[in-house]
Scaffold this motif. Sequence first.
Motif: not given
Lengths: 483, 309
Positions: A76-77, A157-161, A192-194
């Motif tokens: 998702s991100f 965070f997925s939305a912002a990503g 950012l994911f990590f």
Amino acid sequence: MTPESIYNRFDDILNPIIVKELRQVVRGKFFWGVLILFLGFQCIVLSLSIADRGLTSRSVGAEALTFLFGILFFASFVIVPVYNGVKFAKERNDGSDELLFITTITPQTIVKGKFAAAMVFIFLLYSAFSPFMAMTFFLSGVDLPLTFLALIIGLLFSAAGAMGQICIAALARDSNSQQFFRGLGIFTQVSLFFTIAGAGSDMVHYGTGRFFPVSDTLSTLFSLTLISGALTYFFYRASAAIIAPAGSNRMYQVRVSASVIWAGSFLLALWWSFKTSSAHLFMLWSGLVCFGLCLAIAVAISERDSLSDRIAREIPTNPIKKRLAFFFFSGSAGGLAWVAGMSILTTFAMNLLSSSALIRHTSDLRDASFVIFSFVCYFLGYALIAGVIRRVFFSSLIDIRNTWVVFLLVSVAFCILPMFLWSFLGSDSDILMLGNPFASLSRSRYLDGLFFGLSVLLLGLILNFSWLRAQVKEFASAGASHE
Amino acid sequence: MILSVENLYKNFGSTHAVKGLTFSLGGGDITGFVGPNGAGKTTTLRILATIEDASSGKVEIDGLSIFSHPEAAREQIGFVPDSLPVHADMSVHEYLDFFARAYGITSNRRHSLIEDLEEFTNLVGIREKLIANLSKGMKQRVSIARALINDPQFLLMDEPAAGLDPRARIELRELLRVLSRQGKGILISSHILSELAEICNSALIIEQGMLLKFGSIEEVTSHNQQARRLILKPLSDIEALSRFVLLEQWVENLVINGKLLECDYAGTDDEACELLQRIIAGGHRLIEFRFRQQNLESVFMNITRGEVQ
């Protein structure tokens, strides 16, 4: 009202981009591929966890949840936003969006549609993955509220990503920049994911107490919601501005939203500073503001320096509104003035807070305010010098839109060349380091940094005096003549 | 409705893509937009379509500036780019439906409008095909259908015939004629000049962003002609006729070309009539007496040098 008329009414209010994107997603192989692949991963992870540790292990639930959340969050991100961004960049490159601009659709509608389509995709993934994640509850070592918290934070965070990737993709103007921004987008999202996944994993393993007091869970969730919401909104405004036609007043909404976010984040940082009796979060806020203002300088110096018909038409005639509009409307001088204004406000706010007796580390805050003000002075000065260099020497080679490249080169030259000179001359005087704004980070020489920054800014203002004055004059006379 | 362009300039850095272009396009006109590669045709069309901003100049539709009021202008303009952007995983019908939605056309009108357009542009048989799988000619028809969704008064077409097979070209030509009869003004850029001359009633020739000629096809092809090529075909004794004609005023460069006698004639139409009368009175029997029409191709070759900015 018949069911058909209700359906038609609903159909009419739907964003056309969402309809198009979802049609393409359903027809394409990507969606089904990702869904099946990641569902397969979930099955394998859950089975292996149980097989390896057994149902009685105390931590099997937490470990399975960590893995499952990691997989879901990666999909998702990273996968969905990057795919969405790459697709948008490709459309930008082959001119699909240009054809949309000659319809009555607005850049805002395009960005909203792209974002909504990505979110539908993310929601579908969450729906498909939730049964597996719920199963971990029946294993030991899982805190249900924590699972929900992780899911909500992941979604935010997925939305912002997703919006961030749309913003990066919007910058792709041709095939070369498409490659560059595609790489930048993937790199940013994976990094950012990590970072986020690492923090999430720690949270699941060691509990939220390691990051914030359990009593502050709701406050933290509220703050994270605000931050991701603000980021999403800002990326939305920035994306719409990037893809809007060049002659439109595209920076207006960006600067207004940036100002609102500045004020909102200031209040949030203030609240947390009083709550924790520490100025550290406030300093983090000021650092982020400083970074944002430096980016805004690069954008402002690359904006057009003459008014288009459309902008001139929108300038208010009321003298107060008109003066205010100068800071917010599209235009290079106005943009630089906005940055200067925001940096003054930031410095003022930090100095005001530094006198508060309710929080600790206030002397750091005062020092930080000088550093931030110096940084902005340095970069404003370098940007103005870059503007002169482009106009005088490279006006036929470099379009005003690409002045940010000259600005970067000037900044790098001022930062690095004195260091080479220093080593070449064998001098041990660190005065040559003053061209580098990071030199002002040193507590012993932040006043030198401030003085140098102000000197560079003054030089830039003198060199650009006629250029800036012409823009101010044009703005002042435009509203009246177009009424 | 009139689309008027006045003193249009567009600069990209030091490159002047368009330099002071002035022309107008009325309803029902089909104007050929001719120029060598890099002459500024696409840039001009993109400015008129409100995709690009001009550096200076005026473009108005019935007195309304397209720069100040692009939204209003877009309602009157349809743009057909040189190639249809790739829309992966989208059928023809979905593509048209998407653009109809983008124009804010409500569902009660949208369905019938798209069906009409599919029928008009002969897309009914391929409406469920994916756009990515269509041939160039079919894509061009889809592009035209898309440009007509908002029923614009002016259609701007950038190289619509490039890459089309002869049948697709003929179909395109017929389509344009129908649109012109409906009162739509069409500005069409093309390299296939013979085709343009057949369907256009006016032409606009530019080079290096500058206007070289603008007017009706007749005006463009006849303008600046110092001597027209006169062709005579006698029934017999071509040698005697050539000796007779050579003595006439305004006649130069006479050659015998098989059974035809060709010469440059610098006189007026009245003087040509008198020449014909004298030839007949002189006892020569003619079955052909005409001027060779200069075509768009030769005008283009004569007045352009093929230079780009």
